[in-house]
Design an enzyme around this catalytic site. Sequence first.
Site, PDB file in Angstrom:
ATOM      1  N   ASP A 151     -34.054  26.049  71.765  1.00 27.10           N
ATOM      2  CA  ASP A 151     -32.812  25.738  71.040  1.00 27.10           C
ATOM      3  C   ASP A 151     -32.778  24.245  70.719  1.00 27.10           C
ATOM      4  O   ASP A 151     -32.826  23.418  71.620  1.00 27.10           O
ATOM      5  CB  ASP A 151     -31.620  26.128  71.934  1.00 27.10           C
ATOM      6  CG  ASP A 151     -30.302  26.071  71.196  1.00 27.10           C
ATOM      7  OD1 ASP A 151     -30.273  25.607  70.047  1.00 27.10           O
ATOM      8  OD2 ASP A 151     -29.289  26.505  71.786  1.00 27.10           O
ATOM      9  N   HIS A 222     -29.564  34.560  63.295  1.00 30.34           N
ATOM     10  CA  HIS A 222     -28.839  33.306  63.553  1.00 30.34           C
ATOM     11  C   HIS A 222     -29.324  32.181  62.637  1.00 30.34           C
ATOM     12  O   HIS A 222     -28.516  31.413  62.093  1.00 30.34           O
ATOM     13  CB  HIS A 222     -29.010  32.930  65.031  1.00 30.34           C
ATOM     14  CG  HIS A 222     -28.280  31.701  65.428  1.00 30.34           C
ATOM     15  ND1 HIS A 222     -26.906  31.613  65.384  1.00 30.34           N
ATOM     16  CD2 HIS A 222     -28.723  30.487  65.872  1.00 30.34           C
ATOM     17  CE1 HIS A 222     -26.533  30.401  65.787  1.00 30.34           C
ATOM     18  NE2 HIS A 222     -27.610  29.694  66.083  1.00 30.34           N
TER      19      HIS A 222
END
Length: 390
Positions: A151, A222
């Site tokens: 991330d 996403h």
Amino acid sequence: MPDISSADVSQTVILPQSKDAMFITVTIKEGGEAAALQVITGLSGLVNGVGFRWPSAHLSAVVGIGAKLWDRLFVVEKPELLHEFIELQGAKHHAPSTPGDLFFHIRSDEFDVAFELARRINNALADAVEEVDEVHAFRFQDFRDPLGFVDGTESPRGDEGRAVALVRDGVWAGGSYIVAQKYTHDLRAWNDLPVEEQEKVIGRTKHSDIELDEDEKPSNSHVAVNSVEDEDGNGLEIVRNNLTFGSALGEQGTYFMSYARDVRVTELMLRRMFIGEPEGNYDRILDYSTAQTGVNFFAPPRAFMDNAADFARPEVKGEDGPGAATQPAIDLPRGKEVFGDRGNVPVSHNAEDVRRAREIYSLALKPGAEPGTGSGTGSGAEPGAEPGTE
Ligand code: HEM
């Protein structure tokens, strides 16, 4: 115009990802405004007081001020895009808006040093704090979230990060809009998904963190949902500082924390995630991640923070106001150096200084808000407006 690439102008917004972080949101009681002001003006001194002795920790802290507290503290109009987090209700998922007056983003490579700074901030706020949301977050493995994906890969860093995160001109140049949300994950449901399916939810490969090809990447992944552009097809970005939190045997989550020079970019991403574009094409990550909080703040430029008492409502700074706290323990640039031609930021508290503040912040001073009258209302931005693209 101040050079926003200079670290002296902004707070420590753009830094390499730290090993540990504390994300602290507090609300301030009625009557606690003076203590809040003191912490804002004195934060750089508090950081120096702790960080100097442990240089290897690379301690830093950014303070963000919420829209409601801004109006309670200052005679100066708040930055035009500062407003409370806009709650979102999609067909299936909800992004709540939760209370927050001050936000502290404390970063350190040694957790105990961050912890000590947080204790000192708490001491300085004393009885002023009403509600607290304190999250201890950490870098998990090679920057992975609890879902097991790396991330932060595409989040802009260095000069690019500054260009994306820092307001470029006007009186708030060097400031930054913060949006933060605490997400918890349904790891049981997530771990029941085969890795190939998880990769379609995120839009990148799990092990090697490579973006899926366009024809393999679903439009509700996403990454696809958060790839946004202006009308001319230019990419719009934000700087993310997500970290993992939680307990190994219990609930785990991702603390989403972002900086942007234009909060409408972050808001556009959130609308696409929760409502979907077209409507209903919501972000599949939300089937496994629940937003528990949602808060917006503005991290003012350093010169404003260090001199914030000069722009405070008289009743907040009081007779013996927190003037002393406007002198940080380390030698920071004064207003004149930062604001250049627009003149010096006043350092004492009389009517003449407020008049000069009015000149410096002429675009920002609350309409009709004579110092001490408390009549400013604040304008805020139109939530539906399109993101700035200049
Ligand atoms: C549950 C919370 C979240 C998790 C676990 C998460 C995780 C991730 C991961 C694994 C990536 C791919 C690697 C990377 O480039 O960082 C990513 C990308 C990204 N995320 Fe998130 N994220 C979360 C929430 C959010 C939110 C709330 C926003 C925006 C408001 C957001 C905006 C982005 C953007 C802009 C990208 C880069 C897209 C691109 O490749 O252009 N994320 N996120």
